[in-house]
Motif scaffolding. Structure first.
Motif, PDB file in Angstrom:
ATOM      1  N   TRP A  86       0.843  -1.184   0.000  1.00  0.00           N
ATOM      2  CA  TRP A  86       0.000   0.000   0.000  1.00  0.00           C
ATOM      3  C   TRP A  86       0.881   1.238   0.000  1.00  0.00           C
ATOM      4  N   SER A  87       0.478   2.260  -0.744  1.00  0.00           N
ATOM      5  CA  SER A  87       1.308   3.450  -0.894  1.00  0.00           C
ATOM      6  C   SER A  87       0.491   4.707  -0.640  1.00  0.00           C
ATOM      7  N   ASN A  88       1.208   5.825  -0.470  1.00  0.00           N
ATOM      8  CA  ASN A  88       0.539   7.121  -0.317  1.00  0.00           C
ATOM      9  C   ASN A  88      -0.261   7.488  -1.566  1.00  0.00           C
ATOM     10  N   ALA A  89       0.232   7.054  -2.730  1.00  0.00           N
ATOM     11  CA  ALA A  89      -0.497   7.333  -3.967  1.00  0.00           C
ATOM     12  C   ALA A  89      -1.871   6.664  -3.943  1.00  0.00           C
ATOM     13  N   ARG A  90      -1.941   5.445  -3.407  1.00  0.00           N
ATOM     14  CA  ARG A  90      -3.237   4.754  -3.311  1.00  0.00           C
ATOM     15  C   ARG A  90      -4.151   5.476  -2.322  1.00  0.00           C
ATOM     16  N   THR A  91      -3.595   5.880  -1.192  1.00  0.00           N
ATOM     17  CA  THR A  91      -4.399   6.622  -0.220  1.00  0.00           C
ATOM     18  C   THR A  91      -4.932   7.904  -0.830  1.00  0.00           C
ATOM     19  N   ALA A  92      -4.097   8.569  -1.632  1.00  0.00           N
ATOM     20  CA  ALA A  92      -4.522   9.803  -2.292  1.00  0.00           C
ATOM     21  C   ALA A  92      -5.713   9.554  -3.202  1.00  0.00           C
TER      22      ALA A  92
END
Length: 728
Positions: A479-485
């Protein structure tokens, strides 16, 4: 012989005579009364037969008692094929007819009685001589006889005219196995209105009902005992009409009536000669829905030209579903008594799938999902933070853009301004600061990611993505910050239903109480006496999820600015005299290898003391601000018009056609209200009225500040002074 001996003999003789008479009377009572049923069945040539009479189904009504589904009576001819065939064979033997009993070969080449031909000779042709024409399928009759052994009645026709009914009622007692009677069938006075909620019924299935009863009877307990009694009572089992979908199906146990019983006398030739007794069937219970038929009519009218979409209207004070519309729709009256093959195939082959209730199906929510994300950040104390929008945010080597990218940037915004302008870059940063776990937890507090539990089949749960989703896939992805975004702006794998998003809007409307949506208002006897009254169910308070009153108020103010501020994404629907709060959304999704868009709007009105919360979803709509928001405004305005006005009643509604069409702007509504001019250009992402010239956001009503609900009276909206928007 002494005198006393003579008297003793006399007394003994009297006692003997009385004892004999007593024994004779007792035996007569035993045979004629106590064992009557047993001996009448053993009597050669004559017997009584008992027929089960289905109970009349209860009605389905709206919250004010208006009938959505009722009953009407039809006249039908039913055949007891076993009796019919036996009587025909006797007649052939007695008359030594040259025709004989007709036979045919089945699909496996085996010889069987040609029951279809017997019905034609002994029933259809005599009825024709009486002047009653009946079309029938010999193959259908044969299949019914083969599968039920002729002991379950076969409905020959259920569309007799009253004249034909009167003729046959007088003259069919001479035809063995033929019964003419009035039967109740479903009636939909408003036609296609609320079809996805109401559902439809299917024809009685005696074989299936008998199999179910036999299965129950083989068990133990009260239910098994009742099933055994039911099987023992009847010679002919006529089943109830079944609910096949919607409320008809989920509330079937309440709607089904209590069966009655008809006892008929049959002579030695098998002909019914009289009715010995009649025990009437009792009607089922009435189901009152939370739906308001007038507001349902408004929502469906607003969706008539969108192609594919949904609209939900809730009462924010308790979660009651006041209207839930889906386009396209279907006409449940076509299922009475059974749907034709032509209509069934038309529905099944329609690519727009009219049986699908889009209001409870999950779609990518887009920017309307920013509201639960805003609440998640507030629970972590982020509500007062500001973030800069330069037009895009870079995550690794990936650039994630704001919708305004290429035309400028939003600059520094606080939460209220970010909601007002639907700034993606703000929510990328805000969501990552809140963390994906908090977003998921808060979304679940709103009921996202699970079905609401309303009594309709086919409801989607939606999807709240998080690290668990990647772990479940097992591909080693992190999981990445891009997915959270992406999740923070309602994209990626995020899915929600229009009903769920309407509930989110309702929770902010009432100040932070999350109610479970409710569809059944009460179950009642025919006279209105309540049997069951489900209470509104409070799911949770946002304060329990960490969102304090100040956080809720901040989000509410942001929603108000979406409509009431000239820079708001839904400024074009602003109207003097009525404050509307909302949130637009334009969701991107992949369809047939091409990126397409959905249009969303959620909101409530009035801002103070809200009466309605709304969600509008338009499949293939260009943008939330130019397609969904004007439709929602129309629904809110018209719903406030009819609220508390009993003189306004809905008219019957034809089914809404479906089509895959790209909507650039909202459609023109009945009553002369043009919400957005045809051909008006909108921002590329469908949000951000602030980039347009204010004059382009004006609304036209064809010169009249009034609205017309089809089938109702014309009235002016209360307190409405103007229908201009976006002019500041």
């Amino acid at each position: 012989m002494s005198q006393w001996q003579s008297r003793l003999r006399l007394y003994a003789m009297v006692l003997l005579i009385l004892s004999g008479f007593g024994a004779l009377v007792y035996q007569l009572w035993q045979v004629q009364i106590n064992q009557y049923e047993q001996y009448i069945r053993l009597a050669p040539g004559t017997r009584e037969i008992c027929v089960r009479i289905p109970g009349v189904r209860g009605e389905i009504r709206d919250r004010h008692g208006a009938t959505l589904v009722g009953n009407r009576f039809v006249f039908e001819v039913s055949l007891h094929l076993k009796d019919l065939v036996e009587a025909y064979e006797r007649e052939v033997r007695e008359k030594r007819s040259a025709e004989g009993v007709p036979f045919r070969r089945d699909g496996r080449g085996r010889e069987e009685k040609d029951v279809g031909e017997i019905v034609r000779r002994s029933v259809v042709e005599p009825l024709q001589e009486m002047g009653v024409e009946i079309a029938f399928s010999a193959e259908d009759v044969q299949r019914h006889y083969r599968s039920t052994y002729g002991v379950i009645p076969y409905s020959l026709t259920s569309d007799l005219t009253y004249r034909d009914y009167c003729v046959l009622a007088e003259r069919t007692l001479g035809i063995s196995g033929v019964h003419v009677e009035a039967a109740a069938v479903r009636n939909y006075p408003l036609k296609a209105l609320a079809s996805h909620i109401l559902g439809y019924t299917s024809r009685p299935d005696e074989q299936r009902d008998l199999e179910d009863l036999q299965k129950k009877a083989s068990g133990v307990g009260p239910d098994a005992e009742r099933a055994r009694e039911e099987l023992h009572r009847y010679d002919f089992y006529v089943a109830d009409t079944r609910g096949a979908d919607g409320i008809e199906r989920s509330q079937d146990d309440y709607l089904r009536g209590r069966p009655g019983r008809r006892t008929l006398q049959r002579n030695e030739k098998g002909v019914i000669v009289r009715e010995n007794s009649f025990e009437p069937a009792m009607p089922g219970l009435d189901v009152y829905l939370t739906i308001d038929a007038r507001q349902q009519h408004i929502c469906e009218t607003a969706l008539r030209d969108v192609g594919i979409g949904a609209a939900v209207l809730l009462d924010p004070s308790n979660g009651d579903i006041l209207a839930m519309a889906s386009a396209p729709s279907f006409d449940p009256s076509l299922f009475v008594p059974s749907i034709s093959a032509e209509d069934w195939n038309r529905y099944l082959n329609d690519p727009a799938k009219p049986f699908v209730n889009r209001a409870i199906r999950a779609f990518v929510p887009g920017s309307v999902f920013k509201l639960p994300v805003a609440a998640a950040g507030s629970s972590k104390g982020l509500g007062s933070r500001s973030y800069n929008c330069p037009g895009f945010i870079r995550y690794g080597n990936r650039q994630q853009k704001c919708w305004i990218f290429g035309r400028g940037a939003h600059g520094y915004l606080n939460l209220e301004q970010a909601i007002q302008r639907s700034c993606n870059c703000y929510f990328y940063q805000y969501g990552n600061a809140a963390k994906i776990e908090t977003i998921v937890e808060t979304a679940q507090a709103f009921g996202l990611g699970e079905a609401t539990g309303i009594p309709l089949s086919g409801e989607s749960s939606g999807l709240m993505p998080g690290p668990w989703l990647l772990e479940k896939r097992g591909k080693g992805e992190k999981w990445s910050n891009a997915r959270t975004a992406l999740v923070s702006i309602g994209q990626a794998e995020t899915l929600a239903t229009p009903l769920q998003m309407a509930s989110v809007a309702a929770s902010f409307a009432n100040g932070g109480a999350v109610y479970r949506p409710r569809l059944v208002h009460r179950i009642a006897e025919r006279d209105g006496t309540p049997v069951r009254e489900p209470e509104p169910e409070l799911r949770t308070l946002l304060s329990e999820a960490g969102v304090d009153e100040a956080g809720v108020s901040r989000i509410r103010r942001g929603m108000k600015a979406v409509v009431e501020s000239p820079a708001g994404t839904a400024a074009r629907i602003r109207i003097k005299g009525l404050e509307i709060a909302g949130k637009t959304g334009t969701a991107e999704f992949l369809r047939e290898g091409k990126m397409e868009k959905h249009a969303w709007f959620v909101g409530f009105a009035p801002y103070e003391n809200p009466r309605f919360a709304v969600c509008v979803f338009v499949f293939l709509g260009k943008g939330g601000s130019v397609v969904a928001a004007p439709i929602a405004r129309e629904i809110l305005i018209r719903s406030l018009e009819v609220d508390g006005n009993p003189q306004i009643q809905p008219a019957p509604m034809e089914e809404t056609p479906g089509q895959f069409r790209h909507l650039e702007t909202a459609p023109v509504f009945d009553g002369g209200t043009l919400l957005v001019r045809a051909g008006e250009e909108a921002p590329e992402e469908g949000e951000g009225a602030s980039v347009l010239d204010p004059d382009d956001a004006r609304l036209s009503t064809g010169g009249e500040d009034s609205y017309e609900i089809p089938g109702t009276i014309r009235i002016r909206p209360p307190g409405v002074e103007s229908v201009e928007a976006g002019s500041g």
